[in-house]
Design a protein around this motif. Structure first.
Motif, PDB file in Angstrom:
ATOM      1  N   LEU A 172      20.664  -0.327 -18.966  1.00 36.09           N
ATOM      2  CA  LEU A 172      19.353  -0.236 -18.361  1.00 36.09           C
ATOM      3  C   LEU A 172      18.501   0.808 -19.063  1.00 36.09           C
ATOM      4  CD1 LEU A 172      20.337  -0.367 -14.589  1.00 36.09           C
ATOM      5  CD2 LEU A 172      19.737  -2.246 -16.095  1.00 36.09           C
ATOM      6  N   LEU A 173      17.217   0.528 -19.133  1.00 43.10           N
ATOM      7  CA  LEU A 173      16.299   1.482 -19.729  1.00 43.10           C
ATOM      8  C   LEU A 173      15.954   2.558 -18.702  1.00 43.10           C
ATOM      9  CD1 LEU A 173      13.904  -1.039 -21.488  1.00 43.10           C
ATOM     10  CD2 LEU A 173      15.734   0.297 -22.511  1.00 43.10           C
ATOM     11  N   PRO A 174      15.755   3.781 -19.138  1.00 44.05           N
ATOM     12  CA  PRO A 174      15.435   4.844 -18.182  1.00 44.05           C
ATOM     13  C   PRO A 174      14.019   4.672 -17.624  1.00 44.05           C
ATOM     14  CG  PRO A 174      15.309   5.676 -20.418  1.00 44.05           C
ATOM     15  CD  PRO A 174      15.856   4.268 -20.500  1.00 44.05           C
ATOM     16  N   VAL A 175      13.840   5.053 -16.391  1.00 46.43           N
ATOM     17  CA  VAL A 175      12.520   5.041 -15.772  1.00 46.43           C
ATOM     18  C   VAL A 175      11.778   6.270 -16.287  1.00 46.43           C
ATOM     19  CG1 VAL A 175      11.272   5.177 -13.587  1.00 46.43           C
ATOM     20  CG2 VAL A 175      13.382   3.847 -13.741  1.00 46.43           C
ATOM     21  N   PRO A 176      10.542   6.112 -16.730  1.00 46.42           N
ATOM     22  CA  PRO A 176       9.814   7.266 -17.273  1.00 46.42           C
ATOM     23  C   PRO A 176       9.514   8.307 -16.195  1.00 46.42           C
ATOM     24  CG  PRO A 176       8.368   5.363 -17.098  1.00 46.42           C
ATOM     25  CD  PRO A 176       9.750   4.889 -16.774  1.00 46.42           C
ATOM     26  N   ALA A 177       9.214   9.499 -16.640  1.00 45.37           N
ATOM     27  CA  ALA A 177       8.882  10.586 -15.711  1.00 45.37           C
ATOM     28  C   ALA A 177       7.629  10.230 -14.923  1.00 45.37           C
ATOM     29  CB  ALA A 177       8.665  11.879 -16.486  1.00 45.37           C
ATOM     30  N   LEU A 178       7.616  10.633 -13.664  1.00 43.77           N
ATOM     31  CA  LEU A 178       6.477  10.379 -12.791  1.00 43.77           C
ATOM     32  C   LEU A 178       5.353  11.341 -13.175  1.00 43.77           C
ATOM     33  CD1 LEU A 178       5.255   8.970 -10.328  1.00 43.77           C
ATOM     34  CD2 LEU A 178       6.334  10.706  -8.910  1.00 43.77           C
ATOM     35  N   THR A 179       4.306  10.798 -13.782  1.00 45.49           N
ATOM     36  CA  THR A 179       3.183  11.623 -14.225  1.00 45.49           C
ATOM     37  C   THR A 179       1.917  11.333 -13.433  1.00 45.49           C
ATOM     38  OG1 THR A 179       2.639   9.988 -15.917  1.00 45.49           O
ATOM     39  CG2 THR A 179       4.069  11.820 -16.569  1.00 45.49           C
ATOM     40  N   GLY A 180       1.950  10.340 -12.580  1.00 41.72           N
ATOM     41  CA  GLY A 180       0.803   9.973 -11.774  1.00 41.72           C
ATOM     42  C   GLY A 180       1.116   8.717 -10.992  1.00 41.72           C
ATOM     43  N   HIS A 181       0.117   8.176 -10.316  1.00 40.13           N
ATOM     44  CA  HIS A 181       0.309   6.946  -9.557  1.00 40.13           C
ATOM     45  C   HIS A 181       0.312   5.717 -10.454  1.00 40.13           C
ATOM     46  CE1 HIS A 181      -0.978   9.627  -6.251  1.00 40.13           C
ATOM     47  NE2 HIS A 181      -0.148   8.884  -5.546  1.00 40.13           N
ATOM     48  N   VAL A 182      -0.283   5.828 -11.632  1.00 37.97           N
ATOM     49  CA  VAL A 182      -0.370   4.706 -12.570  1.00 37.97           C
ATOM     50  C   VAL A 182       0.212   5.153 -13.907  1.00 37.97           C
ATOM     51  CG1 VAL A 182      -1.893   3.088 -13.748  1.00 37.97           C
ATOM     52  CG2 VAL A 182      -2.438   3.818 -11.423  1.00 37.97           C
ATOM     53  N   ILE A 183       1.246   4.449 -14.342  1.00 31.65           N
ATOM     54  CA  ILE A 183       1.858   4.717 -15.642  1.00 31.65           C
ATOM     55  C   ILE A 183       1.748   3.427 -16.443  1.00 31.65           C
ATOM     56  CG2 ILE A 183       3.955   5.421 -16.859  1.00 31.65           C
ATOM     57  CD1 ILE A 183       4.831   6.726 -14.165  1.00 31.65           C
ATOM     58  N   ASP A 184       0.856   3.413 -17.409  1.00 31.61           N
ATOM     59  CA  ASP A 184       0.584   2.223 -18.213  1.00 31.61           C
ATOM     60  C   ASP A 184       1.125   2.437 -19.619  1.00 31.61           C
ATOM     61  OD1 ASP A 184      -0.355  -0.057 -19.428  1.00 31.61           O
ATOM     62  OD2 ASP A 184      -2.471   0.514 -19.326  1.00 31.61           O
ATOM     63  N   GLN A 185       2.343   1.966 -19.860  1.00 28.61           N
ATOM     64  CA  GLN A 185       2.953   2.110 -21.179  1.00 28.61           C
ATOM     65  C   GLN A 185       2.474   1.038 -22.152  1.00 28.61           C
ATOM     66  OE1 GLN A 185       7.209   2.168 -20.389  1.00 28.61           O
ATOM     67  NE2 GLN A 185       7.157   4.398 -20.186  1.00 28.61           N
TER      68      GLN A 185
ATOM     69  N   LEU B  25      -4.491   4.425  -4.876  1.00 32.16           N
ATOM     70  CA  LEU B  25      -3.098   4.744  -4.531  1.00 32.16           C
ATOM     71  C   LEU B  25      -2.987   6.137  -3.921  1.00 32.16           C
ATOM     72  CD1 LEU B  25      -1.280   3.122  -7.576  1.00 32.16           C
ATOM     73  CD2 LEU B  25      -1.463   2.241  -5.237  1.00 32.16           C
ATOM     74  N   ALA B  26      -3.798   7.082  -4.379  1.00 28.90           N
ATOM     75  CA  ALA B  26      -3.804   8.421  -3.785  1.00 28.90           C
ATOM     76  C   ALA B  26      -4.336   8.365  -2.352  1.00 28.90           C
ATOM     77  CB  ALA B  26      -4.636   9.376  -4.633  1.00 28.90           C
ATOM     78  N   ALA B  27      -5.371   7.536  -2.127  1.00 32.88           N
ATOM     79  CA  ALA B  27      -5.911   7.380  -0.772  1.00 32.88           C
ATOM     80  C   ALA B  27      -4.884   6.747   0.157  1.00 32.88           C
ATOM     81  CB  ALA B  27      -7.184   6.539  -0.813  1.00 32.88           C
ATOM     82  N   LEU B  28      -4.146   5.766  -0.339  1.00 33.57           N
ATOM     83  CA  LEU B  28      -3.091   5.135   0.453  1.00 33.57           C
ATOM     84  C   LEU B  28      -2.026   6.165   0.835  1.00 33.57           C
ATOM     85  CD1 LEU B  28      -1.750   2.485   1.544  1.00 33.57           C
ATOM     86  CD2 LEU B  28      -0.541   2.416  -0.640  1.00 33.57           C
ATOM     87  N   GLU B  29      -1.657   6.988  -0.135  1.00 31.47           N
ATOM     88  CA  GLU B  29      -0.645   8.021   0.136  1.00 31.47           C
ATOM     89  C   GLU B  29      -1.150   9.015   1.182  1.00 31.47           C
ATOM     90  OE1 GLU B  29       1.941  11.436  -2.202  1.00 31.47           O
ATOM     91  OE2 GLU B  29       0.739  10.044  -3.367  1.00 31.47           O
ATOM     92  N   ALA B  30      -2.409   9.427   1.078  1.00 36.36           N
ATOM     93  CA  ALA B  30      -2.966  10.383   2.028  1.00 36.36           C
ATOM     94  C   ALA B  30      -3.087   9.776   3.425  1.00 36.36           C
ATOM     95  CB  ALA B  30      -4.334  10.858   1.541  1.00 36.36           C
ATOM     96  N   GLU B  31      -3.446   8.496   3.484  1.00 37.21           N
ATOM     97  CA  GLU B  31      -3.664   7.844   4.778  1.00 37.21           C
ATOM     98  C   GLU B  31      -2.370   7.448   5.472  1.00 37.21           C
ATOM     99  OE1 GLU B  31      -5.528   3.667   6.453  1.00 37.21           O
ATOM    100  OE2 GLU B  31      -6.362   4.508   4.610  1.00 37.21           O
ATOM    101  N   LYS B  32      -1.469   6.842   4.724  1.00 45.17           N
ATOM    102  CA  LYS B  32      -0.246   6.286   5.316  1.00 45.17           C
ATOM    103  C   LYS B  32       1.002   7.146   5.103  1.00 45.17           C
ATOM    104  CE  LYS B  32      -2.215   2.398   6.564  1.00 45.17           C
ATOM    105  NZ  LYS B  32      -2.363   1.994   7.933  1.00 45.17           N
ATOM    106  N   GLY B  33       0.960   8.019   4.093  1.00 44.62           N
ATOM    107  CA  GLY B  33       2.129   8.837   3.798  1.00 44.62           C
ATOM    108  C   GLY B  33       3.119   8.159   2.861  1.00 44.62           C
TER     109      GLY B  33
END
Length: 87
Positions: A32-45, A61-69
């Protein structure tokens, strides 16, 4: 004594099967390939999104996180190979 032996034999078989499953799982997981480091809500390789699109998605996505957790991260990769996309 025979009853005690009869009870331990299934446990030995179960333990051997679990050990084999873990060994096969570890061998399979090495492909399996490694999952890249979490650098934000959107990772576009792939470079598919321009800066404005990426920022718009980040904001939603940040608003969703703030609203719903709930945290949602979008990872875009060129290919899922060698992994099965259904997995």
């Amino acid at each position: 004594m025979f009853a005690a032996l009869a009870l331990t034999r299934p446990w030995r078989t179960l333990a051997a099967m679990l050990l084999l499953a873990f060994a096969l799982g570890a061998a399979w997981a090495q492909d399996l390939l490694p999952v890249p480091a979490l650098t934000g809500h959107v990772i576009d390789q792939t470079g598919t999104l321009d800066a404005a699109q990426r920022q718009a998605l980040e904001g939603k996505l940040a608003a969703l996180e703030a609203e719903k957790g709930s945290q949602v991260v979008m990872l875009m990769v060129a290919s899922t190979a060698p992994e099965d996309i259904a997995a």
